[in-house]
Design a protein around this motif. Structure first.
Motif, PDB file in Angstrom:
ATOM      1  N   ILE A 158       0.840  -1.194   0.000  1.00 42.64           N
ATOM      2  CA  ILE A 158       0.000   0.000   0.000  1.00 42.64           C
ATOM      3  C   ILE A 158       0.878   1.248   0.000  1.00 42.64           C
ATOM      4  O   ILE A 158       0.635   2.204  -0.748  1.00 42.64           O
ATOM      5  CB  ILE A 158      -0.933   0.015   1.231  1.00 42.64           C
ATOM      6  N   ARG A 159       1.898   1.235   0.826  1.00 39.54           N
ATOM      7  CA  ARG A 159       2.818   2.368   0.893  1.00 39.54           C
ATOM      8  C   ARG A 159       3.543   2.581  -0.442  1.00 39.54           C
ATOM      9  O   ARG A 159       3.764   3.699  -0.887  1.00 39.54           O
ATOM     10  CB  ARG A 159       3.837   2.141   2.004  1.00 39.54           C
ATOM     11  N   GLN A 160       3.897   1.480  -1.074  1.00 41.14           N
ATOM     12  CA  GLN A 160       4.605   1.565  -2.357  1.00 41.14           C
ATOM     13  C   GLN A 160       3.712   2.169  -3.436  1.00 41.14           C
ATOM     14  O   GLN A 160       4.152   2.992  -4.241  1.00 41.14           O
ATOM     15  CB  GLN A 160       5.063   0.160  -2.771  1.00 41.14           C
TER      16      GLN A 160
ATOM     17  N   CYS B 205       1.092   4.120  -2.921  1.00 36.30           N
ATOM     18  CA  CYS B 205       0.645   5.471  -2.539  1.00 36.30           C
ATOM     19  C   CYS B 205       1.715   6.139  -1.670  1.00 36.30           C
ATOM     20  O   CYS B 205       1.516   6.311  -0.452  1.00 36.30           O
ATOM     21  CB  CYS B 205      -0.679   5.394  -1.787  1.00 36.30           C
ATOM     22  N   PRO B 206       2.852   6.500  -2.248  1.00 35.30           N
ATOM     23  CA  PRO B 206       3.972   7.011  -1.448  1.00 35.30           C
ATOM     24  C   PRO B 206       3.673   8.327  -0.734  1.00 35.30           C
ATOM     25  O   PRO B 206       4.320   8.636   0.274  1.00 35.30           O
ATOM     26  CB  PRO B 206       5.084   7.184  -2.485  1.00 35.30           C
ATOM     27  N   ARG B 207       2.699   9.098  -1.235  1.00 35.00           N
ATOM     28  CA  ARG B 207       2.391  10.384  -0.595  1.00 35.00           C
ATOM     29  C   ARG B 207       1.225  10.278   0.388  1.00 35.00           C
ATOM     30  O   ARG B 207       0.799  11.297   0.954  1.00 35.00           O
ATOM     31  CB  ARG B 207       2.075  11.427  -1.663  1.00 35.00           C
ATOM     32  N   MET B 208       0.714   9.085   0.597  1.00 31.21           N
ATOM     33  CA  MET B 208      -0.439   8.895   1.473  1.00 31.21           C
ATOM     34  C   MET B 208      -0.084   9.248   2.924  1.00 31.21           C
ATOM     35  O   MET B 208       0.944   8.827   3.457  1.00 31.21           O
ATOM     36  CB  MET B 208      -0.901   7.438   1.403  1.00 31.21           C
ATOM     37  N   VAL B 209      -0.958  10.020   3.554  1.00 34.22           N
ATOM     38  CA  VAL B 209      -0.799  10.374   4.966  1.00 34.22           C
ATOM     39  C   VAL B 209      -1.531   9.327   5.811  1.00 34.22           C
ATOM     40  O   VAL B 209      -2.697   9.012   5.556  1.00 34.22           O
ATOM     41  CB  VAL B 209      -1.374  11.775   5.248  1.00 34.22           C
ATOM     42  N   VAL B 210      -0.862   8.789   6.797  1.00 36.91           N
ATOM     43  CA  VAL B 210      -1.463   7.797   7.687  1.00 36.91           C
ATOM     44  C   VAL B 210      -1.763   8.475   9.019  1.00 36.91           C
ATOM     45  O   VAL B 210      -0.851   8.974   9.690  1.00 36.91           O
ATOM     46  CB  VAL B 210      -0.532   6.586   7.896  1.00 36.91           C
ATOM     47  N   ALA B 211      -3.046   8.519   9.379  1.00 39.09           N
ATOM     48  CA  ALA B 211      -3.474   9.231  10.580  1.00 39.09           C
ATOM     49  C   ALA B 211      -4.055   8.269  11.611  1.00 39.09           C
ATOM     50  O   ALA B 211      -4.722   7.293  11.257  1.00 39.09           O
ATOM     51  CB  ALA B 211      -4.519  10.286  10.216  1.00 39.09           C
ATOM     52  N   ALA B 212      -3.808   8.564  12.872  1.00 41.56           N
ATOM     53  CA  ALA B 212      -4.351   7.770  13.975  1.00 41.56           C
ATOM     54  C   ALA B 212      -5.037   8.695  14.960  1.00 41.56           C
ATOM     55  O   ALA B 212      -4.561   9.793  15.239  1.00 41.56           O
ATOM     56  CB  ALA B 212      -3.236   7.002  14.683  1.00 41.56           C
ATOM     57  N   HIS B 213      -6.164   8.243  15.476  1.00 40.93           N
ATOM     58  CA  HIS B 213      -6.892   9.029  16.470  1.00 40.93           C
ATOM     59  C   HIS B 213      -6.390   8.652  17.854  1.00 40.93           C
ATOM     60  O   HIS B 213      -6.754   7.625  18.404  1.00 40.93           O
ATOM     61  CB  HIS B 213      -8.385   8.773  16.353  1.00 40.93           C
ATOM     62  N   GLY B 214      -5.557   9.504  18.408  1.00 40.96           N
ATOM     63  CA  GLY B 214      -5.128   9.331  19.781  1.00 40.96           C
ATOM     64  C   GLY B 214      -3.850   8.531  19.942  1.00 40.96           C
ATOM     65  O   GLY B 214      -3.463   7.765  19.067  1.00 40.96           O
TER      66      GLY B 214
END
Length: 292
Positions: free
Chosen positions: A248-250, A252-261
């Protein structure tokens, strides 16, 4: 003759696609919020969170009179709700009985919940639980984490505290629940675990949309996780298909991964999913910092 030099309009900026893996319970609210920012939500639930007839029966067992007189709930001094789903499951169980299970007389009884979840501990809920609402003390910690809840509840002095938490099926249980119970024990409480609802892997279908979108031009702009279980569910789906997070990272190299908390962020990192953005506000009614 006038010749107009018509230029084609500039292309509209592509709509940013934000994938999110939250279960159905909270998907509508989060999808609306993503839409309100002008982004395109892509719902890919990786876990199913819900009460079942078996979990409702487990809760109602706490209401059943024993020895003809005493409700098991009388043995407790508090109930700590660490998720919205736990409160709704408890409310479902209360709706099916005629008499409030907690006696009107006795010491102050604590109900604790995190953040906006506490809105469900309303007058209707309390009246179903106890005929004397004055006996109930609703406690909401200043920070919506299980650790803050333990600190807010204070010393237990050997009293019992009921903990409605999920029964995790098909996934490894995140360390959040065991840590919460251990922290309560260190504070002198006797925490009693109650499997009030289930958290289950949503299956392979959950990841197919995400994989298809990741292959398209532009791919995914961001992905949002609101619990560690969601991360594990996604990784399990990828593994079942012979893939891993790296693909997935490969794509979508510009993808921002966000976590709540911080709890979700730490859990994701421990599973090998790097987090770019962690936020602590309460944009949705459920928080990753609750047990799910």
């Amino acid at each position: 003759m006038i010749v107009l030099n018509l230029q084609p309009p500039p292309p509209l900026p592509a709509t940013r696609v934000v994938a999110f893996t939250t279960p159905k319970n909270y998907a509508g609210r989060l999808s609306h919020l993503i839409n309100s920012k002008g982004w395109a939500p892509l719902w890919c639930p990786t876990v199913i969170v819900e009460s079942t007839s078996q979990t409702i029966a487990s809760i109602q067992h706490c209401f059943s009179l024993k020895n003809g007189q005493i409700s098991p709930l009388e043995e407790f001094s508090a109930i700590a709700f660490t998720s919205r789903t736990g409160i709704t499951a408890f409310s479902e169980a209360l709706a099916e009985i005629k008499t409030p299970p907690l006696p009107p007389h006795g010491e102050s009884f604590i109900l604790s919940a995190l953040g906006k979840d506490s809105e469900l501990l309303d007058e209707s809920f309390i009246n179903k639980l106890c005929e004397n609402p004055g006996r109930i003390r609703v406690l909401v910690p200043p920070v919506a984490t299980p650790t803050a809840m333990v600190e807010s509840i204070g010393l237990g002095q050997g009293k019992k505290l009921l903990c409605p938490v999920p029964l995790v099926i098909g996934l490894e249980e995140p360390p959040v629940v065991p840590k919460f119970l251990a922290d309560l024990t260190r504070k002198g409480w006797i925490p009693i675990r109650l499997n009030a609802y289930e958290t289950r892997w949503a299956g392979l279908q959950s990841v197919l949309q995400l994989l298809r979108k990741s292959e398209e031009e532009g791919g995914l702009d961001a992905i949002v996780f609101t619990s560690t279980g969601e991360v594990e569910g996604l990784l399990k789906s990828l593994e079942e298909m012979g893939l891993d997070w790296g693909i997935i990272r490969q794509r979508c190299p510009r993808m921002v991964v966000a976590a709540h908390g911080p709890v979700t962020a730490a859990g994701a990192e421990a599973l090998g999913v790097g987090i770019d953005v962690e936020w602590s506000q309460h944009p949705i009614s459920h928080s990753s910092r609750r047990l799910r």
